[in-house]
Write an enzyme that holds these catalytic residues in place. Structure first.
Site, short mmCIF file in Angstrom:
data_model
loop_
_atom_site.label_atom_id
_atom_site.label_comp_id
_atom_site.label_asym_id
_atom_site.label_seq_id
_atom_site.Cartn_x
_atom_site.Cartn_y
_atom_site.Cartn_z
N VAL A 279 0.85 -1.28 0.02
CA VAL A 279 0.05 0.01 0.06
C VAL A 279 0.95 1.27 0.09
O VAL A 279 0.62 2.44 -0.66
CB VAL A 279 -0.99 0.08 1.20
N ASP A 326 1.27 34.40 -37.57
CA ASP A 326 0.83 35.15 -38.71
C ASP A 326 0.86 36.68 -38.19
O ASP A 326 0.76 36.91 -37.26
CB ASP A 326 -0.73 34.84 -39.09
N ASP A 613 -4.88 30.03 -40.30
CA ASP A 613 -6.33 30.13 -40.37
C ASP A 613 -6.92 29.64 -41.65
O ASP A 613 -8.11 28.97 -41.48
CB ASP A 613 -6.49 31.59 -40.16
N ASP A 617 -3.69 26.02 -44.72
CA ASP A 617 -2.57 25.99 -43.44
C ASP A 617 -2.57 24.75 -42.79
O ASP A 617 -1.69 24.53 -41.99
CB ASP A 617 -2.81 27.16 -42.39
N ASN A 707 -2.52 7.67 3.19
CA ASN A 707 -2.71 7.99 1.90
C ASN A 707 -3.90 8.41 1.41
O ASN A 707 -3.85 9.37 0.59
CB ASN A 707 -2.48 6.66 0.99
P1 ATP Z 1 -1.08 36.88 -42.56
O1 ATP Z 1 -0.16 37.92 -42.29
O2 ATP Z 1 -2.12 36.39 -41.64
O3 ATP Z 1 -0.48 35.76 -43.38
P2 ATP Z 1 -1.78 38.53 -44.91
O4 ATP Z 1 -2.85 39.17 -44.89
O5 ATP Z 1 -0.44 39.03 -44.66
O6 ATP Z 1 -2.03 37.56 -43.50
P3 ATP Z 1 -2.86 36.60 -46.82
O7 ATP Z 1 -4.04 36.99 -46.28
O8 ATP Z 1 -2.21 35.46 -47.44
O9 ATP Z 1 -1.63 37.33 -45.93
O10 ATP Z 1 -2.44 38.05 -48.08
C1 ATP Z 1 -1.52 38.01 -48.85
C2 ATP Z 1 -1.51 39.04 -49.82
O11 ATP Z 1 -2.65 38.87 -50.53
C3 ATP Z 1 -1.61 40.22 -49.18
O12 ATP Z 1 -0.43 41.02 -49.08
C4 ATP Z 1 -2.45 41.14 -50.40
O13 ATP Z 1 -1.66 41.69 -51.24
C5 ATP Z 1 -3.36 39.96 -51.08
N1 ATP Z 1 -4.55 39.98 -50.47
C6 ATP Z 1 -4.91 39.80 -49.30
N2 ATP Z 1 -6.48 39.66 -48.99
C7 ATP Z 1 -6.78 39.91 -50.39
C8 ATP Z 1 -7.99 39.84 -50.87
N3 ATP Z 1 -9.32 39.75 -50.10
N4 ATP Z 1 -8.21 40.22 -52.26
C9 ATP Z 1 -7.30 40.11 -53.01
N5 ATP Z 1 -5.84 40.05 -52.45
C10 ATP Z 1 -5.62 39.88 -51.28
#
Ligand code: ATP
Length: 883
Positions: A279, A326, A613, A617, A707
């Site tokens: 024990v 990110d 996100d 990813d 215990n």
């Molecule tokens: P994270 O830093 O979280 O990776 P982020 O916004 O820098 O985010 P993404 O979302 O992949 O990375 O965007 C990458 C690029 O794509 C941006 O810098 C922009 O030039 C372009 N982008 C972002 N959102 C849009 C959109 N809704 N339509 C068109 N181009 C976009």
């Protein structure tokens, strides 16, 4: 057979209106009628079954054996006490398990997927369990399909249906298709979407035709078997340790029995002593304590916005030395505002507030394209969707180019959604008698698919000079930490397919938007660095923007510490891994680069946490030691692949979670070492008495009792000890490091030995009071009982006091504050009251074969009991002076 019917027929049958959706009241009525949209899970184990499950334990077998034999010999009271202890132990086990389960269940509740549904004319996000037939569901990339749907709208919609069909290549969906063959296989029903499948691309809308067990997946998976009892590596190691100790105990017991036989001792007494030893040695509370500390720990973490999905993550968190994060939304606020726009050779600042602002025709084209090429909405000062796009819509409003009027005049025909690999998005809208492609995105990517520019209403070829001009402006804006987005267009006479949209475009210009860093992040980065953790920024954004923000936050000092996705591609895997520690910012990366980055860090022996996100990813999140998904902006896929979810998407939460992870590990260690020290003290007491031919100082029932009072409340109270303030001043724990490293094992042995020796000493004192000693023979029963009582109290008391010393291995209890863990103080007080009760309440004293002690003896035993604590505190003084 919904797939055989037209959309109109389906909508009519379900009494659903695609424009407004159901009313909340109707939805409530239907929820009552059809029930929650939940697949049935395995029936829970009843309490009785859980109780019996607790009895499947080596210690219990030993005890039950002992009970039967004591019964057989006529020691009824002992038999009853042993049985009571077995039952009590099992009840405590059930309660602990129940608490742990509840905590985990509450966490699972928080991670149930949500769905976008149109109700009362508005799009809302609700728990998928509340969905009813007739609801209008909106699907977008990364979301799980929450119920069976008949599609009523689809734009390049692709759904991965492997959970249903086994086919992992996503199927194309088309809301307009209608089938005639009722035997069409599930995988071919392109006008339907099924529960538990996953939207990987495009957009769509559908009306719910079946929920819960009526869905296709419900029919297959009659019962969802979701056993989430994953053990953490530490739990596994401790379970092994427990087993080994158990076997060692049985071995020693046998040995003692043989020695006792040779010594010609009373066999029955020796049998009981062997049981006592078993024990004492088997750390019965170990597994339960670790489980409950983990469960309480993750419950606490959920309160600071970190939902731990997999228990092993708690341990790993304490070892993380690289946080890859990110940028947008995690390090920054994700509150975008357009502050500048640029058309060739003309830079314009956008005022913070403004209506009816004037702009040239060229500039109007720029804003118009941006607005038309956005999916977000902005009405009554309220935006939904991507903040980048919301910023563009607000820009449009300032220049009288609202989304409502533009999209009514230039109807969207089709689109090519944004993805973080292309970093572009395109739409095809009506324009005059033809159509126009509007494409927005990263300016570098846009430039590579464009061949002309719009200057003062004229289209001119995109020369190297013009390119250089745009790039220069982009760099300047980026150096000011602005996010730069370009826009381009192309006119066509006829409709074109999405794959033909993004070529031969005409660039109109670009915008620069700010996204301020989160104010709390700067401190968290400092804290992380102090804790030996390197924060790393990973972003799809432009290198200069990323570095500017990284500098502001203290992540990087210079542009040399950054690398782009394209640059990563040029390095061999080995070169990249060798140089990875030089970088702090990775810009213009795609999700596949994230995997490369995690791999490179891991190859250098780092423990990496990675945030994500998007749909793409998921591999990086799985590959990282701790995959962290975003609770607000994250897709269901990323959440599914993660180990932890941040409900506030905030970098600071990762640092807090790491701190909590370190505290939880330390607390588990405290509890376990405490239990082992206590057990060791008991083993030493018994073993020494046998080897030296002394009378046995403790009876099995007494050890069981001790215990019971120490393995429960004090051990749990240690497990929830408030965190050490300095925990983030230490380096991350090496995951390979032994649980007993840093002299912890030695301390346990030392503490155990001290407790054992003092117990024997107390026993000796008791005997001496009546003129006997440990070596005497034929000691009267009464004297042994008295001496045993002293040993009994010292053993219990020293363990209770000793728990205080376990709170910190180098700081004294005064430094950390005696009362800073009131649970422990409470547990110790309760322990002493119970101990007092057992000795002074006559029928209990009889049952446990103890006497009440004189006041002098009480003072003596309390003094002895406190010695291990004092010795431990003095040792700490030396440790502190040395370090
Ligand atoms: P994270 O830093 O979280 O990776 P982020 O916004 O820098 O985010 P993404 O979302 O992949 O990375 O965007 C990458 C690029 O794509 C941006 O810098 C922009 O030039 C372009 N982008 C972002 N959102 C849009 C959109 N809704 N339509 C068109 N181009 C976009």
């Amino acid at each position: 057979m919904w797939f055989l019917k037209t959309q109109e027929e389906v909508l009519k049958e379900l009494d659903a209106n695609p424009l407004t959706g159901l009313t909340s009241e109707e939805a409530k009525t239907r929820l009552n009628q059809y029930g929650e949209n939940k697949l049935k899970s395995k029936p829970k184990k009843t309490l009785i079954l859980q109780f019996f499950a607790q009895l499947k334990d080596m210690l219990v077998y030993v005890l039950l054996g002992a009970a039967v034999i004591t019964l057989f010999i006529g020691e009824y009271v002992d038999a009853i006490i042993i049985m009571l202890v077995v039952v009590l132990n099992a009840i405590i086990g059930v309660v602990q398990e129940y608490k742990a389960e509840k905590a985990i269940e509450a966490l699972q509740q928080m991670t149930t997927p949500k769905s976008l549904v149109r109700r009362d004319g508005e799009v809302k996000e609700i728990n998928s369990e509340e969905i009813v037939p007739g609801d209008i569901i909106i699907l977008d990339a990364g979301r799980f399909v929450p119920a069976d749907l008949r599609l009523i709208e689809s734009a390049n919609l692709q759904i991965e249906e492997s959970s249903l069909t086994g086919e992992s290549v996503p199927s194309d969906k088309n809301a307009k298709d209608i089938y005639e063959n009722p035997k069409t296989p599930i995988g071919d029903k392109s006008n339907m979407a099924f529960m538990s499948t996953l939207t990987t691309y495009g957009r769509g809308e559908g009306v719910v035709v079946a929920t819960a067990m009526d869905t296709e997946i419900g029919k297959i998976a009659e019962i969802l078997d979701e056993d989430n009892n994953e053990m953490t590596p530490l739990q596994r190691r401790l379970a092994e340790l427990g087993k080994t100790l158990g076997f060692i105990a049985i071995g020693i017991c046998t040995l003692i029995f043989i020695i006792a036989l040779l010594q010609k001792r009373d066999l029955f007494e020796m049998f009981l002593t062997a049981i006592s030893l078993a024990v004492a040695a088997i750390p019965e509370g170990l597994a339960a304590i670790v489980a409950i500390v983990l469960a309480l720990g993750v419950a606490k973490m959920s309160k600071i916005n970190a939902i731990v999905k997999k228990l092993p993550a708690v341990e790993t968190l304490g070892s993380v030395n690289i946080i890859c994060s990110d940028k947008t939304g995690t390090l920054t606020q994700n509150k975008m505002t357009v502050v500048k726009y640029y058309t060739f050779n003309k830079l314009t600042e956008v005022p913070e507030v403004g209506v009816n602002l004037k702009a040239s025709d060229n500039e109007k084209e720029l804003i118009k394209s941006f607005v038309l090429c956005s999916d977000a909405t902005y009405e009554n000062d309220q935006g939904t969707g991507d903040p980048t796009e919301i910023a563009l819509l607000i820009l449009g409003n300032k220049y009288n180019l609202s989304q409502i009027s533009l999209s009514a005049n230039y109807k969207r025909i089709s689109e090519k959604p944004f993805d973080s690999d292309r970093k572009l998005m395109s739409t095809l809208n009506e324009e005059g008698t033809g159509y126009r492609v509007h494409t927005k995105g990263a300016i570098d990517n846009l430039m590579s698919i464009s061949n002309s520019v719009l200057i003062d209403g004229k289209t001119v070829p995109l020369t190297e000079d013009i390119k250089a001009n745009y790039l220069k402006v982009t760099e300047e804006m980026s150096d000011d930490a602005l996010r730069v987005l370009g826009v381009a267009f192309k006119d066509t006479r006829s409709l074109i397919e999405p794959e033909d949209m993004e070529k031969d475009l005409t660039i109109i210009g670009l915008v620069g938007m700010i996204d301020p860093p989160r104010s709390e992040v700067k401190n968290s980065i400092k804290e992380a660095k102090m804790a030996g953790i390197t924060p790393v920024m990973i972003t799809g954004d432009h290198k200069n923007t990323a570095v500017a923000i990284a500098k502001e936050l203290g992540i990087a000092d210079s542009i040399e510490q950054s690398l782009t996705g394209a640059e990563i591609d040029q390095l061999s895997e080995k070169d990249f891994a060798n140089r990875i520690n030089d970088y702090r910012v990775f810009a213009r990366v795609s999700p596949e680069h994230k995997v490369k980055i995690v791999k490179a860090y891991k190859s250098q022996g780092n423990i990496v946490s990675m945030t994500g996100d998007g749909v793409n990813d998921a591999p990086a999140l799985k590959y990282a030691d701790i995959g962290v998904a975003m609770g607000i902006t994250g897709t269901d896929v990323s959440k599914g692949a993660s180990d932890m979810i941040l409900t506030d998407d905030n970098f600071t939460t990762i640092v807090h979670a790491i701190e909590e992870g370190r505290n939880i590990y330390n607390n588990i260690r405290k509890s376990v070492i405490f239990l082992l020290s206590c057990n060791l003290g008991e083993v030493i007491t018994i073993l020494a008495s046998i080897l030296f031919f002394w009378p046995v100082p403790l009876l099995p029932t007494q050890i069981l009792w001790i215990n019971l009072i120490t393995d429960t409340l004090p051990a749990i109270a240690l497990g929830i000890d408030p965190g050490d303030k300095d925990v983030m001043r230490k380096k991350p724990r090496d995951p390979k490091e032994s649980f007993f490293a840093d002299g912890v094992g030695l301390r346990a042995i030392f503490g155990g030995a001290l407790i054992g020796i003092l117990t024997l000493a107390a026993f000796n004192f008791g005997l001496r009071e009546y003129g006997y000693s440990l070596g005497s023979r034929n000691i009267p029963e009464d004297v042994t009982t008295y001496a045993r009582t002293m040993a009994f109290v010292v053993l219990a008391g020293s363990q209770l006091f000793y728990s205080l010393a376990m709170r910190n291995s180098s700081k004294s209890i005064f430094q950390i504050g005696i009362c800073s863990n009131m649970y422990l103080i409470g547990a110790i007080i309760i322990g002493f009251i119970l101990q007092l009760g057992v000795i002074s309440i006559p029928f209990l004293a009889n049952a446990f074969k103890v006497h009440n002690l004189s006041l002098v003896d009480w003072s003596l035993v309390v003094f002895m009991a406190i010695i291990p604590l004092i010795v431990n505190e003095i040792t700490k003084l030396f440790i502190e002076n040395r370090s």
